[in-house]
Every structure is written in C-alpha cells, then in structure tokens.
Design a protein around this motif. Structure first.
Motif, PDB file in Angstrom:
ATOM      1  N   MET A   1      53.396  13.197 -26.229  1.00  0.00           N
ATOM      2  CA  MET A   1      53.845  12.539 -27.443  1.00  0.00           C
ATOM      3  C   MET A   1      55.137  11.784 -27.164  1.00  0.00           C
ATOM      4  SD  MET A   1      55.411  15.452 -29.960  1.00  0.00           S
ATOM      5  CE  MET A   1      57.138  15.809 -29.920  1.00  0.00           C
ATOM      6  N   SER A   2      55.417  10.772 -27.957  1.00  0.00           N
ATOM      7  CA  SER A   2      56.630   9.991 -27.754  1.00  0.00           C
ATOM      8  C   SER A   2      57.836  10.788 -28.225  1.00  0.00           C
ATOM      9  CB  SER A   2      56.547   8.664 -28.512  1.00  0.00           C
ATOM     10  OG  SER A   2      56.444   8.899 -29.895  1.00  0.00           O
ATOM     11  N   ARG A   3      58.987  10.499 -27.628  1.00  0.00           N
ATOM     12  CA  ARG A   3      60.212  11.187 -27.996  1.00  0.00           C
ATOM     13  C   ARG A   3      60.867  10.455 -29.163  1.00  0.00           C
ATOM     14  NH1 ARG A   3      58.676  15.712 -25.772  1.00  0.00           N
ATOM     15  NH2 ARG A   3      58.909  15.824 -23.518  1.00  0.00           N
ATOM     16  N   PRO A   4      61.126  11.136 -30.271  1.00  0.00           N
ATOM     17  CA  PRO A   4      61.626  10.451 -31.452  1.00  0.00           C
ATOM     18  C   PRO A   4      63.134  10.248 -31.456  1.00  0.00           C
ATOM     19  CG  PRO A   4      61.398  12.759 -31.937  1.00  0.00           C
ATOM     20  CD  PRO A   4      60.887  12.563 -30.515  1.00  0.00           C
ATOM     21  N   LEU A   5      63.573   9.323 -32.284  1.00  0.00           N
ATOM     22  CA  LEU A   5      64.982   9.271 -32.649  1.00  0.00           C
ATOM     23  C   LEU A   5      65.240  10.456 -33.570  1.00  0.00           C
ATOM     24  CD1 LEU A   5      67.225   6.351 -33.493  1.00  0.00           C
ATOM     25  CD2 LEU A   5      67.022   8.138 -35.200  1.00  0.00           C
ATOM     26  N   ILE A   6      66.291  11.205 -33.300  1.00  0.00           N
ATOM     27  CA  ILE A   6      66.635  12.386 -34.087  1.00  0.00           C
ATOM     28  C   ILE A   6      67.885  12.091 -34.907  1.00  0.00           C
ATOM     29  CG2 ILE A   6      67.304  14.814 -34.028  1.00  0.00           C
ATOM     30  CD1 ILE A   6      65.855  14.997 -31.314  1.00  0.00           C
ATOM     31  N   MET A   7      67.742  12.163 -36.213  1.00  0.00           N
ATOM     32  CA  MET A   7      68.864  12.005 -37.136  1.00  0.00           C
ATOM     33  C   MET A   7      69.216  13.383 -37.696  1.00  0.00           C
ATOM     34  SD  MET A   7      68.965   9.900 -40.735  1.00  0.00           S
ATOM     35  CE  MET A   7      69.268   8.292 -40.002  1.00  0.00           C
ATOM     36  N   VAL A   8      70.503  13.646 -37.861  1.00  0.00           N
ATOM     37  CA  VAL A   8      70.921  14.882 -38.507  1.00  0.00           C
ATOM     38  C   VAL A   8      71.501  14.552 -39.879  1.00  0.00           C
ATOM     39  CG1 VAL A   8      73.227  14.887 -37.431  1.00  0.00           C
ATOM     40  CG2 VAL A   8      72.233  17.026 -38.283  1.00  0.00           C
ATOM     41  N   ALA A   9      71.083  15.346 -40.870  1.00  0.00           N
ATOM     42  CA  ALA A   9      71.604  15.246 -42.243  1.00  0.00           C
ATOM     43  C   ALA A   9      72.313  16.569 -42.523  1.00  0.00           C
ATOM     44  CB  ALA A   9      70.456  15.010 -43.227  1.00  0.00           C
ATOM     45  N   PRO A  10      73.627  16.658 -42.266  1.00  0.00           N
ATOM     46  CA  PRO A  10      74.286  17.962 -42.204  1.00  0.00           C
ATOM     47  C   PRO A  10      74.695  18.585 -43.525  1.00  0.00           C
ATOM     48  CG  PRO A  10      75.842  16.248 -41.637  1.00  0.00           C
ATOM     49  CD  PRO A  10      74.509  15.573 -41.804  1.00  0.00           C
ATOM     50  N   ASN A  11      74.699  17.811 -44.623  1.00  0.00           N
ATOM     51  CA  ASN A  11      75.175  18.419 -45.870  1.00  0.00           C
ATOM     52  C   ASN A  11      74.375  18.022 -47.116  1.00  0.00           C
ATOM     53  OD1 ASN A  11      76.183  15.786 -45.880  1.00  0.00           O
ATOM     54  ND2 ASN A  11      78.338  16.400 -45.976  1.00  0.00           N
ATOM     55  N   GLY A  12      74.056  16.741 -47.290  1.00  0.00           N
ATOM     56  CA  GLY A  12      73.375  16.313 -48.500  1.00  0.00           C
ATOM     57  C   GLY A  12      74.309  16.226 -49.686  1.00  0.00           C
ATOM     58  N   THR A  33      81.120  18.410 -37.050  1.00  0.00           N
ATOM     59  CA  THR A  33      79.691  18.718 -37.077  1.00  0.00           C
ATOM     60  C   THR A  33      78.886  17.612 -36.406  1.00  0.00           C
ATOM     61  OG1 THR A  33      79.868  20.048 -39.090  1.00  0.00           O
ATOM     62  CG2 THR A  33      77.710  19.107 -38.608  1.00  0.00           C
ATOM     63  N   ALA A  34      79.220  16.368 -36.709  1.00  0.00           N
ATOM     64  CA  ALA A  34      78.501  15.243 -36.111  1.00  0.00           C
ATOM     65  C   ALA A  34      78.639  15.257 -34.594  1.00  0.00           C
ATOM     66  CB  ALA A  34      79.017  13.926 -36.678  1.00  0.00           C
ATOM     67  N   ALA A  35      79.849  15.533 -34.096  1.00  0.00           N
ATOM     68  CA  ALA A  35      80.073  15.569 -32.655  1.00  0.00           C
ATOM     69  C   ALA A  35      79.245  16.675 -32.004  1.00  0.00           C
ATOM     70  CB  ALA A  35      81.556  15.766 -32.357  1.00  0.00           C
ATOM     71  N   ALA A  42      71.245  14.974 -31.208  1.00  0.00           N
ATOM     72  CA  ALA A  42      71.031  14.055 -32.328  1.00  0.00           C
ATOM     73  C   ALA A  42      71.538  12.669 -31.964  1.00  0.00           C
ATOM     74  CB  ALA A  42      71.740  14.560 -33.581  1.00  0.00           C
ATOM     75  N   HIS A  43      70.739  11.657 -32.271  1.00  0.00           N
ATOM     76  CA  HIS A  43      71.113  10.276 -31.980  1.00  0.00           C
ATOM     77  C   HIS A  43      71.808   9.585 -33.155  1.00  0.00           C
ATOM     78  CE1 HIS A  43      67.235  11.133 -29.804  1.00  0.00           C
ATOM     79  NE2 HIS A  43      68.001  10.799 -28.793  1.00  0.00           N
ATOM     80  N   ALA A  44      71.610  10.107 -34.366  1.00  0.00           N
ATOM     81  CA  ALA A  44      72.083   9.418 -35.567  1.00  0.00           C
ATOM     82  C   ALA A  44      72.533  10.431 -36.610  1.00  0.00           C
ATOM     83  CB  ALA A  44      70.978   8.528 -36.138  1.00  0.00           C
ATOM     84  N   LEU A  45      73.376   9.972 -37.530  1.00  0.00           N
ATOM     85  CA  LEU A  45      73.910  10.809 -38.609  1.00  0.00           C
ATOM     86  C   LEU A  45      73.594  10.174 -39.956  1.00  0.00           C
ATOM     87  CD1 LEU A  45      75.865  13.152 -39.591  1.00  0.00           C
ATOM     88  CD2 LEU A  45      77.655  11.402 -39.586  1.00  0.00           C
ATOM     89  N   HIS A  46      73.052  10.969 -40.877  1.00  0.00           N
ATOM     90  CA  HIS A  46      72.860  10.584 -42.272  1.00  0.00           C
ATOM     91  C   HIS A  46      74.068  11.113 -43.034  1.00  0.00           C
ATOM     92  CE1 HIS A  46      70.822   9.822 -46.072  1.00  0.00           C
ATOM     93  NE2 HIS A  46      71.014  11.078 -46.421  1.00  0.00           N
ATOM     94  N   LEU A  47      74.922  10.217 -43.490  1.00  0.00           N
ATOM     95  CA  LEU A  47      76.249  10.594 -43.984  1.00  0.00           C
ATOM     96  C   LEU A  47      76.324  10.664 -45.505  1.00  0.00           C
ATOM     97  CD1 LEU A  47      79.298  11.073 -43.520  1.00  0.00           C
ATOM     98  CD2 LEU A  47      79.581   8.576 -43.471  1.00  0.00           C
ATOM     99  N   HIS A  48      76.716  11.832 -46.000  1.00  0.00           N
ATOM    100  CA  HIS A  48      77.159  12.038 -47.378  1.00  0.00           C
ATOM    101  C   HIS A  48      78.645  12.358 -47.333  1.00  0.00           C
ATOM    102  CE1 HIS A  48      73.300  12.659 -49.738  1.00  0.00           C
ATOM    103  NE2 HIS A  48      72.850  12.718 -48.489  1.00  0.00           N
ATOM    104  N   VAL A  49      79.442  11.744 -48.196  1.00  0.00           N
ATOM    105  CA  VAL A  49      80.842  12.135 -48.333  1.00  0.00           C
ATOM    106  C   VAL A  49      81.025  12.877 -49.650  1.00  0.00           C
ATOM    107  CG1 VAL A  49      81.755  10.311 -46.857  1.00  0.00           C
ATOM    108  CG2 VAL A  49      81.457   9.866 -49.303  1.00  0.00           C
ATOM    109  N   LEU A  79      75.169   5.534 -37.313  1.00  0.00           N
ATOM    110  CA  LEU A  79      75.665   6.061 -38.582  1.00  0.00           C
ATOM    111  C   LEU A  79      74.964   5.400 -39.752  1.00  0.00           C
ATOM    112  CD1 LEU A  79      79.486   5.986 -37.739  1.00  0.00           C
ATOM    113  CD2 LEU A  79      77.882   7.889 -37.418  1.00  0.00           C
ATOM    114  N   GLN A  80      74.431   6.222 -40.637  1.00  0.00           N
ATOM    115  CA  GLN A  80      73.759   5.746 -41.847  1.00  0.00           C
ATOM    116  C   GLN A  80      74.420   6.380 -43.061  1.00  0.00           C
ATOM    117  OE1 GLN A  80      70.082   7.645 -43.554  1.00  0.00           O
ATOM    118  NE2 GLN A  80      69.087   5.799 -42.758  1.00  0.00           N
TER     119      GLN A  80
END
Length: 264
Positions: A1-12, A33-35, A42-49, A79-80
C-alpha cells in the motif's frame, strides 16, 4: 500500500485537560506537542488555538503567533488552521479569520459554510486570492452533495478539491468502523486528494484501511484519546508513533516511501 501523509490533530475545539492531561492548550504546549509528533512521524499539523480561558478560538492574532512559533521550531512541518465554528462562531467570523490570517492551508466545513450560502463564494474566493489551500470537511453524503453543487456552480474552484472524510462524531461511546468510509467515497468517486479521520477507539484501524485505499490520514486527540484496547495513549506523539508502526507493518509498493508529499 502507498505511504500516506500523516496529519496530527492534537486538541480540537471541545476537549481539554479534564479529558487528558497531555492535551495541548497553550501555544507553548501546542508547539512542544507538534515537535514531538513530527519526530514520531507526523508530516502535518491541524491547528486549533485557544483563548485565555482555554476555549476554542478563531482569533487571528493567536493564529499568527502560533504559526510563527511553529514555523521557527518545526520548519519542515506543514501547517493547517481550522475554521471550525464549533457552535461558537458565525460564517462572517470564519471568513474574517481567513482574510486576516491568510494561512497557507485551511480546513473548511462544508456544512458550516452552508449556514450562510450567500457567503460561500466569498469564502472560497478569499482562499483562492490569498493562495490558501482548502481542505473541505465532509461528515456525510449530504455534505458531499452540497460540495458537488458548489463545484458545478463555480462557487468552489476547480483546484479546491482536497477533502477530509470524517468517520463518526463527538458522541458518548462512539466507535467508528472502516466500513463507514465506503458511502462517502462512493458519493465522491474519482477524488484525487482525500484524507480520513475517525472518532473512537478503532481510529487507527480506520486510518490503516484508508491508507490501503490510497488516502492520507489524520490522527490525534481531537478524534481519539485511546487505542483499540481502551487504554489512553500517553500523548499525541505516542498515538502517532503507534499509527506509523501499524502503517509500516502493511506491505508497501516497492516505489513508495514516507518521502515529502504534497498536502492533501
């Protein structure tokens, strides 16, 4: 299977320290946490402030400050920002956030923007004008039908195609299943850039299955705090690391790697 881009959503937008002590709330906690998650794979971060009281925020100043700190600490992480209303913000406030922050990447819930259909064209035009990559958030087939209609009418631009299929909700006892993805994919065939997140303890199972179909994946405490055994993850990085190992256990195609990929 292909290797995906992995995004982390650490808080919501809804969870806090009472849900898990390692859930990041402050800017410093989010950066740390992102570091750690980037180091775990993880390649990407889904950011909530969050605001001063720890509540979900779309404050442009807080976004700019946090994005700057993240860019200095983890320059290779994509960063998203989220524009999620979460029952707190109106469509004009969501639009103002996009105009003021001018992010490189933003997630936009189709069902939330559909609350003010007259503003939908302004939302997507703002993203196009500012060079903001859009990821449409889709919870069910009705959201997909709305997106298809907006595309047909030119509200959504041809290059604004990336989507996130959401499996499940914030519900007591929510257990999402890999089978939940099928009706969403069937309603939007031929999509080039797609990602999956899943609520509940079967989160990783859903994500591995999505990756096997060619999708990218979003993991983290926004969607699930524990693994399939019901035990809480120590922190977001532990969840990311476990998912990475699960993905590596799957047989990849010879040419596939975890190399840099265009964000989905």
């Amino acid at each position: 299977m292909s290797r995906p881009l992995i995004m982390v959503a650490p808080n919501g937008a809804r969870r806090g320290k009472a849900d898990h002590t390692a859930l990041p709330v402050t800017t410093a906690e989010i950066v740390e946490t992102a570091a750690a998650c980037h180091a775990a794979g993880a390649h990407a971060l889904h950011l909530h402030v969050r605001d001063a009281e720890g509540a979900h925020s779309l404050d442009a100043g807080r976004y700019r400050e946090t994005l700057a700190e993240l860019g200095l600490r983890i320059p290779d992480m994509k960063l998203q920002i989220t524009t999620e209303a979460a029952g707190r913000f109106t469509v004009p406030e969501q639009l103002a956030c996009l105009r003021q922050v001018r992010p490189a990447w933003a997630s936009i819930s189709v069902r939330e923007i559909a609350r003010e259909p007259a503003l939908a064209a302004d939302v997507y035009a703002t993203c196009a004008d500012n060079g903001t990559q859009v990821q449409h958030i889709l919870y069910e087939v009705a959201d997909i039908q709305q997106l298809i209609d907006w595309r047909a009418r030119g509200v959504v631009r041809p290059d604004q195609e990336s989507v996130l299929f959401v499996l499940g909700r914030y519900r007591e006892g929510q257990v999402s299943s890999p089978a939940d993805l099928a009706p969403l994919r069937e309603a939007l065939p031929g999509i080039g850039q797609w990602m999956v997140c899943a609520f509940g303890p079967r989160e990783h199972e859903c994500l591995v299955d999505a990756a096997s179909q060619g999708g990218d994946v979003r993991v983290g405490f926004e969607n699930s705090l524990s693994g399939a055994n019901g035990q809480p993850h120590a922190d977001n990085a532990a969840s990311v690391g476990t998912l990475v190992r699960s993905l590596l256990d799957q047989p990849p195609h010879a040419q596939d790697t975890f190399a840099e990929r265009k964000p989905s």
